[in-house]
Write an enzyme that holds these catalytic residues in place. Sequence first.
Site, mmCIF file in Angstrom:
data_model
loop_
_atom_site.group_PDB
_atom_site.id
_atom_site.type_symbol
_atom_site.label_atom_id
_atom_site.label_comp_id
_atom_site.label_asym_id
_atom_site.label_seq_id
_atom_site.Cartn_x
_atom_site.Cartn_y
_atom_site.Cartn_z
ATOM 1 N N SER A 174 -99.532 -22.616 57.546
ATOM 2 C CA SER A 174 -99.846 -23.788 56.490
ATOM 3 C C SER A 174 -99.934 -23.300 55.061
ATOM 4 O O SER A 174 -99.212 -22.558 54.487
ATOM 5 C CB SER A 174 -100.810 -24.746 57.102
ATOM 6 O OG SER A 174 -101.107 -25.744 56.273
ATOM 7 N N ASP A 192 -93.147 -31.789 62.119
ATOM 8 C CA ASP A 192 -94.452 -31.041 61.237
ATOM 9 C C ASP A 192 -94.157 -31.817 59.901
ATOM 10 O O ASP A 192 -93.230 -31.449 59.186
ATOM 11 C CB ASP A 192 -94.452 -29.800 61.255
ATOM 12 C CG ASP A 192 -95.511 -29.148 60.418
ATOM 13 O OD1 ASP A 192 -96.110 -29.915 59.918
ATOM 14 O OD2 ASP A 192 -95.886 -27.848 60.625
ATOM 15 N N HIS A 243 -98.225 -30.191 63.352
ATOM 16 C CA HIS A 243 -98.570 -29.190 62.664
ATOM 17 C C HIS A 243 -99.594 -28.119 63.242
ATOM 18 O O HIS A 243 -99.786 -27.067 62.839
ATOM 19 C CB HIS A 243 -99.339 -29.814 61.243
ATOM 20 C CG HIS A 243 -99.565 -28.676 60.257
ATOM 21 N ND1 HIS A 243 -98.318 -27.891 59.627
ATOM 22 C CD2 HIS A 243 -100.601 -28.142 59.608
ATOM 23 C CE1 HIS A 243 -98.960 -27.076 58.826
ATOM 24 N NE2 HIS A 243 -100.208 -27.149 58.804
#
Length: 480
Positions: free
Chosen positions: A292, A356, A449
């Site tokens: 991320s 994602d 994610h």
Amino acid sequence: METKAAYDRSFSKNYMLLSQEQASLIDLIRVLFNSDLAKRKFIECPAGTEQSFKYRWLIVVSILVLKILQAVSKPLAWFGSVVEIWLNLLSSNRNFGVLILNFFRGRVVKPDKDSATFLSFIGNLDTRVELDKSIKHGDSRYYAALSMMASKASYENRAYLQSTVTDHWKMEFLDCFDFWNEYQDKATTQAFMLRDKNVNPELIVVAFRGTETFDTDAWCSDFDISWYELSGIGKVHGGFMKALGLQKHTGWPKDVQRADNQPDLAYYAIRDLLRELLGTNNQAKYILTGHSLGGALAILFPAVLAFHEEEWLLERLEGVYTFGQPRVGDEKFGEYMKEQLRNFNVGYYRFVYCNDMVPRLPYDDNTLMFKHFGTCVYFNSFYKGKVVTEEPNKNYFSPLSVIPKIINAFWELIRSFSIRYTKGPEYKEGGVLRVLRLIGLVIAGVPAHSPQDYVNCTRLGSSDVYLPAVQDPSNHQQSI
């Protein structure tokens, strides 16, 4: 509060810097009807800068989100703390039934937030600690598999990191850090480092922490669409630069002087420590990784190294492995980085799992200038990988993809119950992740994610998916 004139922008002649603290509701309304952004007190940019209505609308949305995040910072942090304590209370007492029994017995095991067994909310989504013993050094999956586990571990506390690296991975825990963000005026950037002496050449891993679920400071870095254009490099996401160590008054000087009582800045502290560690072993290499936001910092780090002409450190960089990484710069920045990575033979693998949402942000369109670059390793929900120039549905919000996303989310929910039987007990999914899978029926990009799927990708994906660092897949797509 410092004024615009108090800042030295000589390091960047073109920039767009947003300040939600100085923006009132009237200011936000005015910016929609006046294209001259330099007139707005909450926007710092060169005189005469104008933007389209759509871009100004995105500025308003960004400011509003930042204001909301600031407003809910304390209650969200409190709520997150309660959730994490509850989840760890359950795990410390094995399950809810045993917790009730222990309560009546007066034997409730209370979790210690500083202990090696305490897990963050992210950690509770995937509780695996051990590395995949079938993936050994020399396997083309080794760096990716180690990187993802390090990225996942980066969300945890010092005791957990030290125990995991030393006792489970049999490697050397070097340190973990809380780095200063001058724009947020607090330590909001985290990373940790380890050394793997079991391989030849010796390997150092730098793992940047991603966006924690209940940390509004990290979310502010994500949603801050400020940017700076660096000469010869291109435009770079301002929020990520600030998190890495951009300074208010001087930008990116090659060296900085910090007072003894001042926390370190991420880029400078890690760079200096790498110099020291690599200087003791001429054969040692290092890799950068992150999930991320952590992935954005991982690829931005060598960009600043190149900006400072740190050739010795770039030559020792073995690879960059990012997972669910958002876009960090414009097309010019991407071309600059591809040239630098090619010149120093650095492999850059950007992993994207299925739907994602984060790798599809910020938008790649005519309004925003953000572009991905490098080797995109895309995996579908069956963990089948392929190298692509861009992940499918690159901006996520496509009406044509709604039904396929819902169907896929149903499959992922079903898979969460069956995967332990089809792939092995180490792939078992817990209740917290299954709740997230349910949310995925509405917003598919949320559970996609999570670290669980990215760990699975590195373990179950074919080793053929990793291309040599010198190969540019811009005109190539390899199915696995």
